[in-house]
Enzyme design. Structure first.
Site, PDB file in Angstrom:
ATOM      1  N   ASN A   1      -1.800 -11.855 -34.308  1.00 27.94           N
ATOM      2  CA  ASN A   1      -2.874 -11.459 -33.382  1.00 27.94           C
ATOM      3  C   ASN A   1      -3.999 -12.495 -33.307  1.00 27.94           C
ATOM      4  O   ASN A   1      -5.156 -12.208 -33.563  1.00 27.94           O
ATOM      5  CB  ASN A   1      -3.423 -10.075 -33.731  1.00 27.94           C
ATOM      6  CG  ASN A   1      -4.025 -10.005 -35.126  1.00 27.94           C
ATOM      7  OD1 ASN A   1      -3.666 -10.790 -35.993  1.00 27.94           O
ATOM      8  ND2 ASN A   1      -4.940  -9.085 -35.335  1.00 27.94           N
TER       9      ASN A   1
ATOM     10  N   ASP B   1      -3.613  -7.501 -46.324  1.00 33.29           N
ATOM     11  CA  ASP B   1      -4.146  -7.283 -44.969  1.00 33.29           C
ATOM     12  C   ASP B   1      -5.504  -7.992 -44.826  1.00 33.29           C
ATOM     13  O   ASP B   1      -6.424  -7.482 -44.172  1.00 33.29           O
ATOM     14  CB  ASP B   1      -4.264  -5.788 -44.637  1.00 33.29           C
ATOM     15  CG  ASP B   1      -4.379  -5.542 -43.128  1.00 33.29           C
ATOM     16  OD1 ASP B   1      -4.335  -6.515 -42.352  1.00 33.29           O
ATOM     17  OD2 ASP B   1      -4.531  -4.366 -42.738  1.00 33.29           O
TER      18      ASP B   1
ATOM     19  N   HIS C   1      -4.358 -12.250 -42.021  1.00 37.39           N
ATOM     20  CA  HIS C   1      -4.802 -12.711 -40.704  1.00 37.39           C
ATOM     21  C   HIS C   1      -5.598 -13.989 -40.927  1.00 37.39           C
ATOM     22  O   HIS C   1      -6.651 -13.943 -41.565  1.00 37.39           O
ATOM     23  CB  HIS C   1      -5.656 -11.635 -40.024  1.00 37.39           C
ATOM     24  CG  HIS C   1      -4.922 -10.345 -39.810  1.00 37.39           C
ATOM     25  ND1 HIS C   1      -4.196 -10.085 -38.672  1.00 37.39           N
ATOM     26  CD2 HIS C   1      -4.757  -9.262 -40.617  1.00 37.39           C
ATOM     27  CE1 HIS C   1      -3.633  -8.881 -38.772  1.00 37.39           C
ATOM     28  NE2 HIS C   1      -3.953  -8.367 -39.939  1.00 37.39           N
ATOM     29  N   LEU C   2      -5.074 -15.110 -40.445  1.00 39.59           N
ATOM     30  CA  LEU C   2      -5.765 -16.394 -40.688  1.00 39.59           C
ATOM     31  C   LEU C   2      -6.650 -16.800 -39.514  1.00 39.59           C
ATOM     32  O   LEU C   2      -7.376 -17.782 -39.601  1.00 39.59           O
ATOM     33  CB  LEU C   2      -4.752 -17.493 -41.020  1.00 39.59           C
ATOM     34  CG  LEU C   2      -3.992 -17.289 -42.339  1.00 39.59           C
ATOM     35  CD1 LEU C   2      -2.976 -18.419 -42.562  1.00 39.59           C
ATOM     36  CD2 LEU C   2      -4.932 -17.196 -43.535  1.00 39.59           C
ATOM     37  N   ARG C   3      -6.583 -16.061 -38.419  1.00 37.15           N
ATOM     38  CA  ARG C   3      -7.517 -16.189 -37.278  1.00 37.15           C
ATOM     39  C   ARG C   3      -7.399 -17.480 -36.471  1.00 37.15           C
ATOM     40  O   ARG C   3      -8.145 -17.655 -35.514  1.00 37.15           O
ATOM     41  CB  ARG C   3      -8.970 -16.030 -37.750  1.00 37.15           C
ATOM     42  CG  ARG C   3      -9.280 -14.737 -38.492  1.00 37.15           C
ATOM     43  CD  ARG C   3      -8.958 -13.514 -37.682  1.00 37.15           C
ATOM     44  NE  ARG C   3      -9.512 -12.283 -38.268  1.00 37.15           N
ATOM     45  CZ  ARG C   3      -9.026 -11.082 -38.015  1.00 37.15           C
ATOM     46  NH1 ARG C   3      -8.001 -10.922 -37.200  1.00 37.15           N
ATOM     47  NH2 ARG C   3      -9.577 -10.015 -38.553  1.00 37.15           N
TER      48      ARG C   3
ATOM     49  N   HIS D   1       3.267  -1.875 -37.715  1.00 43.38           N
ATOM     50  CA  HIS D   1       1.940  -1.258 -37.839  1.00 43.38           C
ATOM     51  C   HIS D   1       2.083   0.149 -37.250  1.00 43.38           C
ATOM     52  O   HIS D   1       2.298   0.305 -36.045  1.00 43.38           O
ATOM     53  CB  HIS D   1       0.929  -2.109 -37.064  1.00 43.38           C
ATOM     54  CG  HIS D   1      -0.416  -1.476 -36.854  1.00 43.38           C
ATOM     55  ND1 HIS D   1      -1.566  -1.994 -37.418  1.00 43.38           N
ATOM     56  CD2 HIS D   1      -0.814  -0.408 -36.120  1.00 43.38           C
ATOM     57  CE1 HIS D   1      -2.608  -1.251 -37.049  1.00 43.38           C
ATOM     58  NE2 HIS D   1      -2.173  -0.285 -36.254  1.00 43.38           N
TER      59      HIS D   1
ATOM     60  N   ASP E   1       1.437  -6.433 -35.373  1.00 39.07           N
ATOM     61  CA  ASP E   1       0.379  -5.874 -36.221  1.00 39.07           C
ATOM     62  C   ASP E   1      -0.992  -5.915 -35.565  1.00 39.07           C
ATOM     63  O   ASP E   1      -1.377  -6.882 -34.920  1.00 39.07           O
ATOM     64  CB  ASP E   1       0.307  -6.603 -37.557  1.00 39.07           C
ATOM     65  CG  ASP E   1      -0.712  -5.935 -38.468  1.00 39.07           C
ATOM     66  OD1 ASP E   1      -0.564  -4.745 -38.715  1.00 39.07           O
ATOM     67  OD2 ASP E   1      -1.671  -6.609 -38.876  1.00 39.07           O
TER      68      ASP E   1
HETATM   69 ZN   LIG Z   1      -1.988  -3.468 -39.139  1.00 37.36          ZN
END
Ligand SMILES: [Zn+2]
Length: 434
Positions: free
Chosen positions: A98, A309, A66-68, A183, A156
């Site tokens: 996300n 993750d 997750h690189l945000r 997920h 995810d």
């Molecule tokens: Zn997940």
């Protein structure tokens, strides 16, 4: 100018061998891989990296980060996440959708790829959302997303609860040549849960997430893969039951692949005692028996991939009561030493461990990476397997510091990351080069 990487032990995760090899890199490509001691050239236009006592591996590929960015740049950006990645030995990462806005359109996918180009560090493979806004209802435009550069789709953070929507997603993903990453969580069963449901949650009075919440959905995805004949990749496997379901699916010939994360084979639910919010992630840390099953699953190739993750969170999300804290931990900078501990334990051979961190995720993502050969892009990492150190907060390159491993002893560390022949990361390099 050419670079000669001499006297290192080369790990070939495809052939499954580890051999002393010299590597010559020119114009961003590997031009020679030859037995150590056979390369004779000298000259002012040759730089040398002495890899004696080190291991050389294909640059690692993390298929779950997750690189945000966009939206939560205070936690991480594509540039800072890239820095954390190359520090950890990674040359490519697949980033989950996300963000804010969600990566459910070609505009967001293109933005991510642009930011990655600007950061000019590792390769970023966008994973787009399966459904608009990750709401689980309307499928995104898989064809447009593929064209914009997405390599896969996932919601995810959430499951796709509607099985009919998921069935169509699995079929469209194959049609558009996208990996579908799922997920697995039954949101009704896990609702309100903050850690694994078991004796520790009872003792310390926290609401639990039962193993069944994951396993029910793992079984559904395997059933859908069987029904459609189309591949499905299961994200962050954490329970013994999931390992058994995937094993059974594979034995039946169902096209299912799976990943786990280093924390699921390094820690168990006892880490939550003391209400350490850096031991809070989803799925949660499970029991000691689950940890053993994850290791067996890795050893027996039921679990194909180790992915981090990597989920950066700031103190705003973590410095609070356990119940209210956000899920997730960073992982890019500890994945390699934690995986190497499996090699020392005899769970995996060195080449099997590297294969799960490079070649296997590259194959599942459908990208040409994760192996070293003459003529391919010089994307590699040089690792000191004997390097012992304490994981320290001030050494973390990620913008967020939410790691349960801070203060823990580690063994094995990436010292050089080379991408397209360019050194993008070196640690204490003067010890190794001349
Ligand atoms: Zn997940």
């Amino acid at each position: 100018m050419a670079t000669w990487i001499k006297d290192g032990e080369l790990v070939d995760p495809v052939k499954g061998v580890v051999e002393m090899r010299d590597i010559v890199v020119e114009r961003g490509k590997i031009t020679k891989i030859i037995p150590a001691g056979k390369f004779k050239e000298k000259g002012p236009r040759l730089s040398v990296i002495n890899a004696s006592g080190k291991i050389i591996v294909p640059g690692l590929i993390d298929m779950h980060v997750h690189l945000r960015e966009p939206g939560h740049e205070y936690k991480e950006t594509i540039a800072t996440g890239g820095k954390a990645g190359v520090a950890g030995g990674f040359v490519g990462v697949a980033c989950m959708p996300n963000t804010d806005p969600v990566n459910d359109s070609s505009t967001v996918t293109e933005f991510i790829l642009n930011q990655a180009r600007k950061a000019n560090l590792l390769k970023v493979y966008p994973i787009a959302a399966i459904t608009k806004g990750q709401h689980g209802e309307t499928l995104t435009e898989f064809g447009d997303l593929r064209e914009a550069g997405a390599v896969g789709v996932s919601d995810d953070g959430f499951p796709v609860s509607n099985s009919e929507v998921m069935r169509r997603a699995i079929e469209y993903a194959r049609y558009h040549n996208l990996v579908i990453i799922t997920h697995c969580e039954d949101m009704h069963l896990s609702e309100g849960g903050v850690m694994h449901e078991g004796f520790v949650s009872t003792q310390i009075g926290l609401q639990g997430i039962p193993a069944a919440s994951e396993e029910i959905m793992v079984q559904r995805e395997i059933s859908l893969a069987k029904l459609t004949g189309c591949p499905v990749h299961i994200a962050h496997v954490s329970t013994a039951g999931s390992v058994e379901l995937i094993r059974h699916g594979k034995e039946e010939g169902v096209p299912v692949t799976a990943e786990t994360a280093p924390h699921y084979f390094s820690l168990d639910h006892n880490a939550v005692r003391g209400y350490n919010t850096n031991a809070k992630m989803n799925p949660p840390l499970r029991t000691i028996e689950d940890v053993a099953a994850i290791k067996r699953g890795l050893a027996e190739d039921v679990i194909d991939v180790i992915a981090t993750d990597h989920a950066p969170q700031s103190p705003l999300e973590k410095d609070m009561e356990f119940d209210k804290a956000a899920f997730g931990i960073i992982g890019l900078e500890t994945a390699l030493p934690l995986t190497l501990s499996l090699v020392r334990e005899g769970v995996l051979s060195l080449s099997e461990a590297i294969r799960k961190l490079s070649y296997n995720p590259a194959v599942i993502l459908g990208v040409k990476a994760g192996f070293l050969d003459e003529g391919v892009s010089a994307d590699l990492a040089i690792i000191d397997p004997e390097y012992e150190y304490i994981s320290k907060e001030e050494d973390i390159q990620s913008k967020s510091k939410n790691s349960p491993f801070i203060g823990e002893p580690m063994k094995g560390r990436n010292v050089f990351t080379i991408i397209r022949g360019r050194i993008v990361w070196k640690r204490d390099a003067d010890r190794f080069s001349r």
